[in-house]
Design a protein around this motif. Sequence first.
Motif, PDB file in Angstrom:
ATOM      1  N   VAL A  65      94.986  60.574   3.254  1.00  0.00           N
ATOM      2  CA  VAL A  65      93.424  60.816   2.989  1.00  0.00           C
ATOM      3  C   VAL A  65      92.821  61.498   4.098  1.00  0.00           C
ATOM      4  O   VAL A  65      93.103  61.292   5.549  1.00  0.00           O
ATOM      5  CB  VAL A  65      92.732  59.493   3.020  1.00  0.00           C
ATOM      6  CG1 VAL A  65      91.262  59.826   2.711  1.00  0.00           C
ATOM      7  CG2 VAL A  65      93.233  58.882   1.808  1.00  0.00           C
ATOM      8  N   THR A  66      92.434  62.840   3.915  1.00  0.00           N
ATOM      9  CA  THR A  66      91.786  63.669   4.824  1.00  0.00           C
ATOM     10  C   THR A  66      90.177  63.657   4.855  1.00  0.00           C
ATOM     11  O   THR A  66      89.846  63.835   3.570  1.00  0.00           O
ATOM     12  CB  THR A  66      92.339  65.054   5.025  1.00  0.00           C
ATOM     13  OG1 THR A  66      93.673  64.971   5.043  1.00  0.00           O
ATOM     14  CG2 THR A  66      91.788  65.961   5.904  1.00  0.00           C
ATOM     15  N   GLY A  94      93.422  61.058   7.944  1.00  0.00           N
ATOM     16  CA  GLY A  94      95.108  61.171   8.289  1.00  0.00           C
ATOM     17  C   GLY A  94      95.600  59.951   7.775  1.00  0.00           C
ATOM     18  O   GLY A  94      96.800  59.786   7.828  1.00  0.00           O
ATOM     19  N   ASP A  95      95.034  58.792   7.578  1.00  0.00           N
ATOM     20  CA  ASP A  95      95.372  57.515   7.090  1.00  0.00           C
ATOM     21  C   ASP A  95      96.184  57.647   5.710  1.00  0.00           C
ATOM     22  O   ASP A  95      95.742  58.625   4.875  1.00  0.00           O
ATOM     23  CB  ASP A  95      94.535  56.171   6.657  1.00  0.00           C
ATOM     24  CG  ASP A  95      94.016  55.834   8.164  1.00  0.00           C
ATOM     25  OD1 ASP A  95      94.599  56.181   9.366  1.00  0.00           O
ATOM     26  OD2 ASP A  95      92.926  54.921   8.353  1.00  0.00           O
ATOM     27  N   PHE A 124      80.151  65.927   2.815  1.00  0.00           N
ATOM     28  CA  PHE A 124      81.402  65.962   3.410  1.00  0.00           C
ATOM     29  C   PHE A 124      82.615  66.157   2.497  1.00  0.00           C
ATOM     30  O   PHE A 124      82.499  65.864   1.270  1.00  0.00           O
ATOM     31  CB  PHE A 124      81.723  64.672   4.262  1.00  0.00           C
ATOM     32  CG  PHE A 124      82.052  63.464   3.664  1.00  0.00           C
ATOM     33  CD1 PHE A 124      83.379  62.939   3.086  1.00  0.00           C
ATOM     34  CD2 PHE A 124      81.085  62.592   3.012  1.00  0.00           C
ATOM     35  CE1 PHE A 124      83.605  61.739   2.330  1.00  0.00           C
ATOM     36  CE2 PHE A 124      81.072  61.397   2.282  1.00  0.00           C
ATOM     37  CZ  PHE A 124      82.370  61.167   1.771  1.00  0.00           C
ATOM     38  N   VAL A 125      83.729  66.169   2.644  1.00  0.00           N
ATOM     39  CA  VAL A 125      84.936  66.868   2.080  1.00  0.00           C
ATOM     40  C   VAL A 125      85.988  65.399   1.819  1.00  0.00           C
ATOM     41  O   VAL A 125      86.481  65.258   3.201  1.00  0.00           O
ATOM     42  CB  VAL A 125      85.546  68.152   2.088  1.00  0.00           C
ATOM     43  CG1 VAL A 125      86.823  68.322   1.226  1.00  0.00           C
ATOM     44  CG2 VAL A 125      84.475  69.213   2.011  1.00  0.00           C
ATOM     45  N   LEU A 126      86.298  65.172   0.831  1.00  0.00           N
ATOM     46  CA  LEU A 126      87.162  63.939   0.704  1.00  0.00           C
ATOM     47  C   LEU A 126      88.500  64.582   0.065  1.00  0.00           C
ATOM     48  O   LEU A 126      88.525  65.129  -1.121  1.00  0.00           O
ATOM     49  CB  LEU A 126      86.762  62.798  -0.002  1.00  0.00           C
ATOM     50  CG  LEU A 126      87.746  61.678  -0.253  1.00  0.00           C
ATOM     51  CD1 LEU A 126      88.320  60.961   1.105  1.00  0.00           C
ATOM     52  CD2 LEU A 126      87.382  60.742  -1.127  1.00  0.00           C
ATOM     53  N   GLN A 127      89.822  64.496   0.860  1.00  0.00           N
ATOM     54  CA  GLN A 127      90.906  65.153   0.216  1.00  0.00           C
ATOM     55  C   GLN A 127      92.018  64.141   0.252  1.00  0.00           C
ATOM     56  O   GLN A 127      92.238  63.303   0.988  1.00  0.00           O
ATOM     57  CB  GLN A 127      91.348  66.421   1.317  1.00  0.00           C
ATOM     58  CG  GLN A 127      92.635  66.913   0.924  1.00  0.00           C
ATOM     59  CD  GLN A 127      92.967  68.083   1.940  1.00  0.00           C
ATOM     60  OE1 GLN A 127      92.072  68.885   2.381  1.00  0.00           O
ATOM     61  NE2 GLN A 127      94.209  68.169   2.253  1.00  0.00           N
TER      62      GLN A 127
END
Length: 144
Positions: A65-66, A94-95, A124-127
């Motif tokens: 998860v970024t 990064g988790d 914000f961006v969730l990837q």
Amino acid sequence: MFGAPTGGVVSPSSLIIGIDDNDPPAMHFTAAAVAAPPSEGGAAPVTVTVAPSGAGGAGTVRLPVTIVSGSATLGTDFVVRLSPDSTAPSLASGDLVDVPATGGSIVLYVVAVPDGVYEGPETFVLQVGRAGVTGEQSSTTITI
């Protein structure tokens, strides 16, 4: 050192090798953004649907998860959790999250951190997972 064979046929003349497909599943978000931004201290669910590439496999796949801060800052304006419970640990960028290899979905919760200051909409961006893979929507912009 071996010499050339004489007086016979060398077997086998062909060999079949199996290859396990260990590609991670294809990823996409079910929505392009959170439908209703959370109020301060509130949690808004973001559902990530996992579509397996090929036949999929048994077990789980670990995907990163970024979290990319925009006008909203991770830890100051919001946190991301795997549960809406306020005692659940927050994810850091990064988790890794476990996703069913056969398909399904996971839910991440965006929680607006209460600070008592009105700041207007922030983003914000969730990837999740494989960024930049053609045909896979693996990121979404969140507005809080």
